[in-house]
Enzyme design. Structure first.
Site, PDB file in Angstrom:
ATOM      1  N   HIS A   1       0.728  -1.456   0.043  1.00  0.00           N
ATOM      2  CA  HIS A   1       0.016   0.077  -0.100  1.00  0.00           C
ATOM      3  C   HIS A   1       0.819   1.233   0.072  1.00  0.00           C
ATOM      4  O   HIS A   1       1.989   1.163   0.113  1.00  0.00           O
ATOM      5  CB  HIS A   1      -0.930  -0.072   1.200  1.00  0.00           C
ATOM      6  CG  HIS A   1      -0.126   0.007   2.505  1.00  0.00           C
ATOM      7  ND1 HIS A   1       0.403   0.982   3.098  1.00  0.00           N
ATOM      8  CD2 HIS A   1      -0.234  -0.820   3.583  1.00  0.00           C
ATOM      9  CE1 HIS A   1       0.790   0.820   4.326  1.00  0.00           C
ATOM     10  NE2 HIS A   1       0.634  -0.636   4.793  1.00  0.00           N
TER      11      HIS A   1
ATOM     12  N   CYS B   1       3.380  -4.519   6.725  1.00  0.00           N
ATOM     13  CA  CYS B   1       2.984  -4.389   5.371  1.00  0.00           C
ATOM     14  C   CYS B   1       4.201  -3.671   4.437  1.00  0.00           C
ATOM     15  O   CYS B   1       5.299  -3.358   5.170  1.00  0.00           O
ATOM     16  CB  CYS B   1       1.782  -3.456   5.269  1.00  0.00           C
ATOM     17  SG  CYS B   1       0.303  -3.996   5.740  1.00  0.00           S
TER      18      CYS B   1
END
Length: 355
Positions: free
Chosen positions: A247, A275
């Site tokens: 992301h 992430c």
């Protein structure tokens, strides 16, 4: 002619033949021990006999990884001049960087990309007719983008999801934790993932919390949403597995002008909660181009990996501005080198879930 003169004449011919043979081809170091004379009696050449021609030497010696010497230095200098080898000066050692440069040279000039500098490769390299290396920005378009495009881009299509993707086997993703680089490859003529497609600066998890291994990209996508952990926001979430995603960097609010400065400044270091953070253009590229089922390798990486280190060294992005730019996100130009319309829709988009 007297016998004495005949002997002198023959001796002169022999001396001349030895001298001429010594001038042909490349010079070699003198042997440490002279060859011993043959025990068989010397044979006299018949008048008018012609000596067998020496074999023509190969103009280029094959060079491969591990080779050393002046020929390697010359090879590197030629590769550097055409932009294929990014280093300050030539050496006399054929290492992994030189091999990677030769592979790129061969691929971009229509030769077999095996990383071995054989006769055909060297002949073209030194001919003056070889193509210059394509700019690094073709594989890493973010290096030429403005801060606004890298951080604040938001086309407003927050309800838009991909219509489909290329086949899952089209690409392979490698995330290198040591160098904080994400690399995407496609297949070569042998079906191996060696052809680079895109290089991205990234941030993986701090305290080694990003899971490592080989994964198949999962099928949950989120366009622009809030993280439950710290209530920050991110764009273009592409699920790797469970709650681990690619992301963008983070925002304080549902608005890209509220980017968190510290997060941007730490891009390229281990700083996430697990992430993999990217610039907006890179996260968007994955969102639209990477199908569920695509192989994603997350590896520790090696500090001695010169090739990945060289990629990282050139991934230099725009600096944080002193003041926040006053621009509407939808007015930020898109300078990336691909378009959504060009993406193949071999398999349809099907929304999954995080569970």
């Amino acid at each position: 002619m007297s016998p004495k003169k005949v002997i002198c004449f023959v001796a002169a011919l022999v001396c001349f033949a030895v001298f001429a043979a010594g001038c042909a081809g490349e010079s070699e170091p003198a042997p440490s021990e002279a060859p011993r004379p043959s025990a068989s009696p010397e044979r006299t050449e018949e008048p008018g006999a012609t000596a067998a021609p020496s074999p023509t030497p190969t103009p280029y010696t094959e060079l491969r990884e591990g080779a050393q010497g002046e020929t390697v230095r010359k090879l590197q200098e030629a590769l550097m001049e055409l932009g294929y080898l990014a280093q300050d000066k030539a050496t006399d050692y054929y290492g992994s960087l030189t091999r990677a440069a030769v592979v790129t040279f061969q691929r971009q000039n229509g030769l077999q990309a095996d990383g071995i500098a054989g006769e055909e490769t060297q002949e073209l390299l030194y001919s003056g007719n070889a193509a210059e290396c394509e700019p690094f920005s073709l594989l890493a378009p973010t290096v030429g983008m403005s801060f606004e495009e890298l951080v604040m881009s938001d086309d407003g299509t927050r309800d838009q999801y991909p219509e489909g993707y290329p086949e899952p086997g089209t690409y392979k993703i490698i995330v290198d934790i040591e160098h904080q680089v994400t690399m995407v490859y496609t297949k070569d003529e042998n079906g191996e993932y060696t052809v680079p497609v895109r290089y991205m600066l990234c941030s993986t998890g701090k305290d080694d919390c990003t899971p490592k291994g080989t994964f198949k990209m999962d099928n949950y996508r989120v366009r622009f949403s809030q993280f439950a952990r710290d209530k920050t926001y991110g764009q273009y979430w592409s699920q790797i597995r469970g709650a681990i995603y690619f992301h963008t960097i983070l925002y304080e609010e549902f608005d890209t002008s509220t980017y968190i400065e510290e997060v941007w400044e730490k891009l390229g270091t281990a700083d996430s909660h697990g992430c993999i953070r990217l610039t907006v253009p890179d996260a968007k590229w994955i969102w639209f181009n990477i199908a569920p089922g695509t192989e994603c390798v997350v590896r520790d990486g090696d500090p001695d990996d010169d090739v990945t280190a060289s990629i990282r060294e050139r991934l230099v992005l725009a600096a944080l501005p002193e003041e926040r730019p006053d621009i509407e996100p939808q007015d930020i130009p898109n300078t990336d080198n691909w378009s959504i319309e060009d993406v193949a829709h071999d398999i349809p988009f099907v929304q999954g879930s995080q569970d």
